[in-house]
Motif scaffolding. Structure first.
Motif, PDB file in Angstrom:
ATOM      1  N   ASP A 211      59.836  31.657  43.836  1.00 57.77           N
ATOM      2  CA  ASP A 211      59.010  32.654  43.160  1.00 57.77           C
ATOM      3  C   ASP A 211      57.553  32.219  43.245  1.00 57.77           C
ATOM      4  O   ASP A 211      57.134  31.313  42.538  1.00 57.77           O
ATOM      5  N   ARG A 212      56.802  32.865  44.117  1.00 60.26           N
ATOM      6  CA  ARG A 212      55.407  32.494  44.300  1.00 60.26           C
ATOM      7  C   ARG A 212      54.472  33.600  43.826  1.00 60.26           C
ATOM      8  O   ARG A 212      53.329  33.673  44.256  1.00 60.26           O
ATOM      9  N   SER A 213      54.945  34.491  42.957  1.00 58.80           N
ATOM     10  CA  SER A 213      54.112  35.607  42.519  1.00 58.80           C
ATOM     11  C   SER A 213      52.956  35.152  41.636  1.00 58.80           C
ATOM     12  O   SER A 213      51.927  35.810  41.569  1.00 58.80           O
ATOM     13  N   VAL A 214      53.111  34.023  40.933  1.00 58.21           N
ATOM     14  CA  VAL A 214      52.051  33.508  40.067  1.00 58.21           C
ATOM     15  C   VAL A 214      51.857  32.023  40.359  1.00 58.21           C
ATOM     16  O   VAL A 214      52.824  31.267  40.436  1.00 58.21           O
ATOM     17  N   TYR A 229      40.308  26.578  35.440  1.00 64.44           N
ATOM     18  CA  TYR A 229      41.576  26.998  36.026  1.00 64.44           C
ATOM     19  C   TYR A 229      41.342  28.158  36.990  1.00 64.44           C
ATOM     20  O   TYR A 229      40.360  28.892  36.898  1.00 64.44           O
ATOM     21  N   THR A 230      42.260  28.294  37.932  1.00 67.67           N
ATOM     22  CA  THR A 230      42.297  29.444  38.837  1.00 67.67           C
ATOM     23  C   THR A 230      43.716  29.972  38.840  1.00 67.67           C
ATOM     24  O   THR A 230      44.659  29.250  39.189  1.00 67.67           O
ATOM     25  N   LEU A 231      43.871  31.201  38.419  1.00 64.39           N
ATOM     26  CA  LEU A 231      45.169  31.862  38.348  1.00 64.39           C
ATOM     27  C   LEU A 231      45.247  32.914  39.443  1.00 64.39           C
ATOM     28  O   LEU A 231      44.366  33.770  39.559  1.00 64.39           O
ATOM     29  N   THR A 232      46.286  32.858  40.258  1.00 62.95           N
ATOM     30  CA  THR A 232      46.490  33.833  41.327  1.00 62.95           C
ATOM     31  C   THR A 232      47.804  34.542  41.103  1.00 62.95           C
ATOM     32  O   THR A 232      48.841  33.895  40.920  1.00 62.95           O
ATOM     33  N   GLN A 233      47.743  35.874  41.086  1.00 61.03           N
ATOM     34  CA  GLN A 233      48.964  36.660  40.895  1.00 61.03           C
ATOM     35  C   GLN A 233      49.136  37.647  42.031  1.00 61.03           C
ATOM     36  O   GLN A 233      48.235  38.409  42.365  1.00 61.03           O
ATOM     37  N   ARG A 234      50.297  37.604  42.619  1.00 58.37           N
ATOM     38  CA  ARG A 234      50.673  38.556  43.653  1.00 58.37           C
ATOM     39  C   ARG A 234      51.356  39.733  42.985  1.00 58.37           C
ATOM     40  O   ARG A 234      52.349  39.576  42.267  1.00 58.37           O
ATOM     41  N   LEU A 235      50.812  40.948  43.182  1.00 55.42           N
ATOM     42  CA  LEU A 235      51.373  42.133  42.558  1.00 55.42           C
ATOM     43  C   LEU A 235      52.554  42.658  43.359  1.00 55.42           C
ATOM     44  O   LEU A 235      52.544  42.622  44.588  1.00 55.42           O
ATOM     45  N   SER A 236      53.546  43.168  42.654  1.00 60.36           N
ATOM     46  CA  SER A 236      54.734  43.696  43.323  1.00 60.36           C
ATOM     47  C   SER A 236      54.464  45.050  43.956  1.00 60.36           C
ATOM     48  O   SER A 236      55.141  45.472  44.877  1.00 60.36           O
ATOM     49  N   GLY A 237      53.462  45.782  43.446  1.00 57.34           N
ATOM     50  CA  GLY A 237      53.082  47.077  43.999  1.00 57.34           C
ATOM     51  C   GLY A 237      51.579  47.180  44.044  1.00 57.34           C
ATOM     52  O   GLY A 237      50.860  46.232  43.708  1.00 57.34           O
ATOM     53  N   ASP A 238      51.069  48.294  44.476  1.00 58.43           N
ATOM     54  CA  ASP A 238      49.623  48.479  44.533  1.00 58.43           C
ATOM     55  C   ASP A 238      49.031  48.461  43.139  1.00 58.43           C
ATOM     56  O   ASP A 238      49.492  49.151  42.236  1.00 58.43           O
ATOM     57  N   GLY A 239      47.988  47.681  42.953  1.00 62.48           N
ATOM     58  CA  GLY A 239      47.296  47.636  41.672  1.00 62.48           C
ATOM     59  C   GLY A 239      46.108  48.572  41.692  1.00 62.48           C
ATOM     60  O   GLY A 239      46.155  49.652  42.288  1.00 62.48           O
TER      61      GLY A 239
END
Length: 291
Positions: A211-214, A229-239
């Motif tokens: 799980d690499r979404s966050v 901090y740096t937070l990276t989130q991969r969206l499951s759909g178009d944001g």
């Protein structure tokens, strides 16, 4: 299993685990065995040394403890937080960028937030003068409007700002697994550098799923202060406007050396909001009673 929840201020996820329940198999077909001596002393597991509140060499093991220590580090002192939120398309192009600076001192705060790219907003500022919180909103046509936060909103805003974003930090470290990559010592301060660890979920067939979404990268001191901090989130759909990734970066600076200056628009905001309150009272006068 884990489920997706909204993250405070940005569209982020929290992965909340569900504990599995293990039962015992029936022993009807188990042959009778001769009892053997069972040792009474079990080996003591090797403890993992604590590097900071909620942090060990394995990473953040208690997000609540780390968030509480982060808040405690800012008690009775001033500080500045600079944050950037970037929405990116699949090819990495920046679709929207929001930059904010929050200054806190003497129980008061001032927040400046600026937008660019595809939005009608240009800037929103919040100023806390200890009695009220005034808001100045500037749009793309250079018009500025003023308002006051309601008493309930003031309480919520002060709690969030004066808490140095501890709620966001707790949620962030619940959502993403980390590990300690290295440590640095400078001017008597030890900082641990956290990098993403592979997050795994158990499925019904006991297989593991990456799980690499966050993911989170951060610097944490021995006292539990999350310096950046740096937070990276991969969206499951178009944001927003087709964004597929959100990157949030924050840094705490000027600790003990921050001033909260009155903005130039303070007088205009007072006049505008006082006039609005006066007009409202004239339109709907409060009933009076004879004494």
């Amino acid at each position: 299993m884990r489920r997706i929840l909204p993250f405070v201020l940005v569209v982020c996820v929290v992965l909340a685990g569900c504990n599995g329940v293990f039962g015992t198999e029936s022993d009807e077909r188990t042959p009778t065995l001769t009892p053997v001596a069972v040792p009474t002393d079990e080996p003591t597991p090797t403890p993992v040394p604590r590097l900071a509140p909620g942090l060990t060499g394995k990473g953040v093991v208690n997000a609540s403890a780390l968030a509480a220590a982060h808040t405690a580090a800012f008690e009775n002192t001033s500080f500045t937080v600079r944050q950037t939120v970037v929405y990116r398309a699949e090819n990495g192009t920046s679709i929207r960028r929001i930059e904010s600076t929050t200054r806190v001192a003497d129980g008061r705060f001032r927040v400046t937030r600026r937008w660019n790219e595809s939005t009608t907003l240009q800037q929103v500022e919040y100023y806390d003068d200890s009695e009220r919180v005034l808001v100045a909103t500037t749009r793309a046509n250079d018009t500025t409007t003023y308002r006051r936060l309601s008493p309930q909103a003031v309480v919520a805003q002060r709690s969030s700002v004066l808490g140095a974003g501890s709620g966001r930090i707790e949620t962030m470290f619940v959502a993403a697994e980390t590990r300690v990559a290295n440590r640095t010592d400078r001017n008597g301060t030890t900082v641990y550098r956290l990098v993403p660890a592979v997050a795994r979920r158990e499925t019904s067939n006991t297989a593991t799923v990456l799980d690499r979404s966050v993911s989170v990268r951060a610097g944490v001191t021995e006292q539990g202060l999350v310096r950046n901090y740096t937070l990276t989130q991969r969206l499951s759909g178009d944001g927003a406007d087709g964004a597929t990734t959100i990157v949030v970066s924050a840094r705490y600076t000027a600790i003990g050396a921050t001033d909260v200056e009155r903005p130039t628009w303070y007088g205009n905001a007072l006049a505008a909001t006082d006039a609005t309150a006066s007009n409202r009272n004239e339109t709907n006068p409060r009933p009076t009673t004879a004494g």
